[in-house]
Design a protein around this motif. Structure first.
Motif, short mmCIF file in Angstrom:
data_model
loop_
_atom_site.label_atom_id
_atom_site.label_comp_id
_atom_site.label_asym_id
_atom_site.label_seq_id
_atom_site.Cartn_x
_atom_site.Cartn_y
_atom_site.Cartn_z
N GLN A 282 7.80 -3.15 14.04
CA GLN A 282 7.54 -2.06 14.97
C GLN A 282 7.70 -0.69 14.34
O GLN A 282 7.60 0.31 15.03
CB GLN A 282 8.51 -2.17 16.17
CG GLN A 282 8.39 -3.49 16.93
CD GLN A 282 6.99 -3.71 17.45
OE1 GLN A 282 6.37 -2.79 17.99
NE2 GLN A 282 6.47 -4.92 17.29
N SER A 283 7.97 -0.63 13.03
CA SER A 283 8.25 0.66 12.42
C SER A 283 6.99 1.48 12.24
O SER A 283 5.88 0.93 12.16
CB SER A 283 8.93 0.47 11.05
OG SER A 283 7.96 0.41 10.03
N PRO A 284 7.12 2.84 12.16
CA PRO A 284 5.96 3.69 11.93
C PRO A 284 5.33 3.45 10.57
O PRO A 284 4.22 3.92 10.31
CB PRO A 284 6.54 5.11 12.02
CG PRO A 284 7.82 4.95 12.77
CD PRO A 284 8.33 3.59 12.40
N GLU A 285 6.01 2.73 9.67
CA GLU A 285 5.48 2.46 8.34
C GLU A 285 4.77 1.11 8.26
O GLU A 285 4.42 0.66 7.19
CB GLU A 285 6.61 2.48 7.29
CG GLU A 285 7.13 3.87 7.00
CD GLU A 285 8.09 4.35 8.04
OE1 GLU A 285 7.77 5.37 8.69
OE2 GLU A 285 9.12 3.73 8.26
N ARG A 286 4.57 0.42 9.40
CA ARG A 286 4.00 -0.92 9.34
C ARG A 286 2.62 -0.89 8.68
O ARG A 286 1.84 0.02 8.87
CB ARG A 286 3.92 -1.54 10.74
CG ARG A 286 3.01 -0.82 11.72
CD ARG A 286 3.08 -1.52 13.08
NE ARG A 286 2.26 -0.84 14.07
CZ ARG A 286 2.68 0.20 14.78
NH1 ARG A 286 3.90 0.67 14.59
NH2 ARG A 286 1.89 0.77 15.68
N GLY A 287 2.38 -1.93 7.91
CA GLY A 287 1.15 -2.00 7.14
C GLY A 287 1.46 -1.71 5.69
O GLY A 287 2.01 -0.66 5.35
N ALA A 288 1.13 -2.67 4.81
CA ALA A 288 1.53 -2.56 3.41
C ALA A 288 0.93 -1.33 2.74
O ALA A 288 1.60 -0.64 1.98
CB ALA A 288 1.12 -3.83 2.66
N ALA A 289 -0.34 -1.03 3.02
CA ALA A 289 -0.99 0.11 2.35
C ALA A 289 -0.34 1.42 2.75
O ALA A 289 -0.05 2.27 1.91
CB ALA A 289 -2.48 0.13 2.66
N ARG A 290 -0.10 1.60 4.04
CA ARG A 290 0.52 2.84 4.51
C ARG A 290 1.90 3.02 3.91
O ARG A 290 2.27 4.12 3.47
CB ARG A 290 0.59 2.86 6.04
CG ARG A 290 1.23 4.12 6.61
CD ARG A 290 1.31 4.05 8.14
NE ARG A 290 2.11 5.14 8.66
CZ ARG A 290 1.66 6.35 8.92
NH1 ARG A 290 0.39 6.65 8.71
NH2 ARG A 290 2.47 7.29 9.39
N LEU A 291 2.68 1.96 3.88
CA LEU A 291 4.02 2.04 3.31
C LEU A 291 3.97 2.40 1.83
O LEU A 291 4.74 3.24 1.36
CB LEU A 291 4.76 0.73 3.52
CG LEU A 291 6.16 0.64 2.91
CD1 LEU A 291 7.08 1.72 3.47
CD2 LEU A 291 6.75 -0.74 3.12
N ARG A 292 3.06 1.77 1.09
CA ARG A 292 2.94 2.08 -0.34
C ARG A 292 2.54 3.54 -0.56
O ARG A 292 3.03 4.19 -1.49
CB ARG A 292 1.93 1.14 -1.01
CG ARG A 292 2.39 -0.30 -1.12
CD ARG A 292 1.65 -1.06 -2.20
NE ARG A 292 0.20 -0.99 -2.05
CZ ARG A 292 -0.53 -1.82 -1.31
NH1 ARG A 292 0.06 -2.80 -0.64
NH2 ARG A 292 -1.85 -1.70 -1.26
N ILE A 293 1.68 4.06 0.29
CA ILE A 293 1.28 5.47 0.17
C ILE A 293 2.48 6.38 0.42
O ILE A 293 2.71 7.34 -0.32
CB ILE A 293 0.13 5.79 1.14
CG1 ILE A 293 -1.14 5.05 0.73
CG2 ILE A 293 -0.13 7.30 1.18
CD1 ILE A 293 -2.23 5.07 1.79
#
Length: 206
Positions: free
Chosen positions: A7-18
């Protein structure tokens, strides 16, 4: 850094890596010197993926500051300085913890929010506001322990919120002194002086 939940605002591997790439590159080089292309390479994503998640570099800057506030907030919330029963001991343990974080490459232990705020406060106010929320938000987490220590010691001034903010002013200044050539020694010196100042306020020998 804490791993994001579903549920975090960083969900999604690509977004988190960015966001992680922006955190590290901007701390090392500054906001203006960091390009979208460089962040994409560091994150291992395409430019299309970048603009899928962020409308602009400025939007990334805002999100990176917010990400910094959340991730460092989790780090400090679980840190060992909360363990002592005495609130003043917790204040000193916090300062010792901040001192212990100094070490390694300069960018690894300095503050993303402070770095960006100094650079973009007049040119990208939305980023500056997000940086301010991270810095002032962290200062606010210290207020309860400072207030409790003041109450226990019968101390009326300075007020707890202003002393909490002062700790962050010294820490941000310590990072600037380190970047200006003083390195780790300058940062530790600043925290040592802050520790002695707090000890003087509370009548505690260091």
């Amino acid at each position: 850094m804490p791993r994001p939940t579903r549920q975090s605002p960083e969900r999604g591997a690509a977004r988190l890596r960015i966001l992680e790439a922006a955190r590290d590159v901007i701390r090392a080089k500054g906001y203006a010197a960091t390009s979208v292309d460089e962040i994409c390479v560091r994150a291992g994503v395409t430019k299309g993926a970048f603009f899928h998640h962020f409308a602009s570099k400025e939007a990334l800057g805002v999100a990176a500051a917010e990400f910094w506030g959340r991730s460092t907030g989790a780090l400090f919330a679980s840190a060992p300085y909360h363990a002592p029963e005495d609130p003043l001991d917790r204040v000193f343990a916090y300062l010792a913890f901040r001192r212990a974080l100094i070490g390694g490459a300069l960018w690894e232990w300095t503050c993303l929010a402070g770095t960006m705020a100094e650079e973009v406060h007049a040119t990208h106010p939305a980023i500056a506001d997000a940086c301010g929320a991270a810095i002032f938000g962290h200062a606010a987490t210290l207020e309860a322990d400072i207030a409790a220590a003041m109450a226990a010691g019968g101390i009326n001034a300075p007020d707890a919120p202003s002393l909490a903010r002062h700790t962050q002013a010294v820490l941000q200044g310590a990072f600037v002194m380190a970047k200006a050539g003083g390195g780790e020694a300058a940062a530790r010196e600043a925290i040592d002086h802050l520790t002695r100042y707090v000890a003087l306020i509370f009548g505690r020998e260091t």
